[in-house]
Design an enzyme around this catalytic site. Structure first.
Site: not given
Ligand code: C6P
Length: 393
Positions: A72, A327
């Site tokens: 993110t 999320c």
């Molecule tokens: N997708 C899912 O259940 P973080 O949490 O910041 O490390 O990753 C965010 C994120 C960004 N891009 C993509 C393509 C992702 O799949 C994710 C995280 C999880 O699909 C949690 S919402």
């Protein structure tokens, strides 16, 4: 039996990664920016970790990898960095092209930037959940500064035409970012073959720790800082380095690159076995052509069954799956991907995502097939909407 089939949300730590991280919670706790021995002694492990990341991406170390707290943050750093560097003082280049099915870390950041005059085109997916290079090309205007397109989708697993779009971007002189969170460890991500300017990744999606991620930045394409402060990361991202987690991410990324073949063979075979069994159940729709998806992912719609009901039936039997991205799991709204690919609201409410990892076993898949099939039978027998659609059709 406990079965974890939500690996697109997060993964378990590779035991080797855990062992590698351990000393950095104990004796090796120095700040790598300190000049004394405690600082000096952690630096080789940091360098090794960064070296593993360049190797895993097949990128030269004259490019940059900026360590962030998560994907993110990496996505925010790219989009807001592009805004500050290129758009803020030049409204002639204020257009960004992306897809309608990016992760909220892209979509919400772009909605925010729209309030500051950024013009965004959200390219729609086709009914298979895919994106065509032509659709991206058609969205480009002479004001386009950036294309941001994920390598693979987190919900459907659909692999996007990354190489073709990178070539379109180069040909038109447009910057290109890819959120590769769902690609690393599942697909070959070779930056000597695919020309991206920026690439996002997150350790916990490939058996590394949570709360650490990275942003690859091609040489000559640097962006303004998102976090100002200390001189860490060559002054590009302030904040004391999380040594243990960086070390963990380095090894996890090396392991991920080394196991792409396992994903493509063993995991693909297990996923296909599960998918074949699910496809035999009447009134199921599996999204996306199998060959075009990451080898670990299934997104299925089960007519007449609320995704959440199915999730709880599986959960009671020890099986973890999801109704879509983690999320958005607290929202009981229709799955946005199902909506984006034009499935009606009924199907959008019945979506289930099952995502395997290289640690998934055949026994776990056999058990899941048994439980899944019984759960569908049970829930349909008490579902008034399923009875209704059956009578109606
Ligand atoms: N997708 C899912 O259940 P973080 O949490 O910041 O490390 O990753 C965010 C994120 C960004 N891009 C993509 C393509 C992702 O799949 C994710 C995280 C999880 O699909 C949690 S919402």
């Amino acid at each position: 039996m406990r079965v974890y089939l939500d690996n697109n949300a997060t993964t378990k730590i590779d035991p080797l990664v855990k062992v590698k991280m351990q000393p950095f919670f104990e004796d090796l706790y120095g700040n790598p920016n300190s000049l004394h021995q405690y600082g000096i002694e952690v630096r080789p492990a940091l360098n090794e970790a960064l070296g593993s990341m360049y190797d895993a991406l097949n990128a030269p170390d004259e490019d940059d990898i900026i360590i962030t707290s998560c994907a993110t943050e990496s996505n925010n750093a790219v989009l807001k960095g592009i805004f500050f560097k290129y758009i803020l003082n030049n409204p002639e280049k204020n257009h960004i092209v992306t897809t309608a099915v990016e992760h909220p870390a892209i979509l919400d950041t772009l909605l925010f930037l729209q309030e500051y005059g950024v013009d965004v085109t959200f390219v729609d997916v086709d009914e298979d959940g895919g994106i065509s290079p032509e659709a991206i090309k058609n969205a480009i205007t002479d004001k386009t500064i950036l294309i941001s397109m994920m390598w693979a989708n987190n919900e459907t697993g659909m692999i996007f035409p990354i190489k073709e779009v990178s070539e379109i971007a180069k040909e038109k002189g447009i910057l290109f970012h890819s959120d590769a969170v769902q690609a690393i460890g599942k697909l070959k991500v070779d930056l000597s073959d695919v020309d991206v300017d920026y690439l996002t990744f997150s350790a916990h999606k490939f058996h590394g720790p949570k709360g650490i991620g990275g942003l690859y930045v091609k040489k000559g394409k640097s962006l303004p800082n998102l976090l100002h402060g200390g001189e860490q990361m060559g002054g590009k991202r302030a904040g004391t380095l999380n040594v243990a987690y960086i070390v963990g991410m380095g090894l996890a990324m090396k392991q991920a690159a080394n196991h792409v073949e396992v994903m493509d063979t063993k995991v693909r075979a297990l996923r296909d076995k599960l998918e074949d069994a699910i496809a035999k159940i009447p009134d199921t729709i599996i999204v996306g052509e199998r060959a075009k998806r990451t080898p670990n992912t299934i997104l299925v719609s089960l007519r007449g069954i609320e995704g959440e009901s199915m999730l709880w039936d599986l959960n009671r039997a020890g099986i973890a799956a999801s109704t879509g991205s983690a999320c958005a799991s607290e929202s009981l709204e229709a799955n946005p991907i199902m909506t984006a690919i034009g499935k009606g609201p009924e199907l959008a409410h019945t979506a289930m995502r099952l995502s395997l990892s290289r640690f998934t076993t055949e026994d776990e898949i056999d058990y899941t097939i048994e439980v899944f099939t019984k759960a569908v039978e049970r829930l349909r027998s008490i579902s008034s909407s399923y009875a209704y659609t059956n009578i109606a059709s």
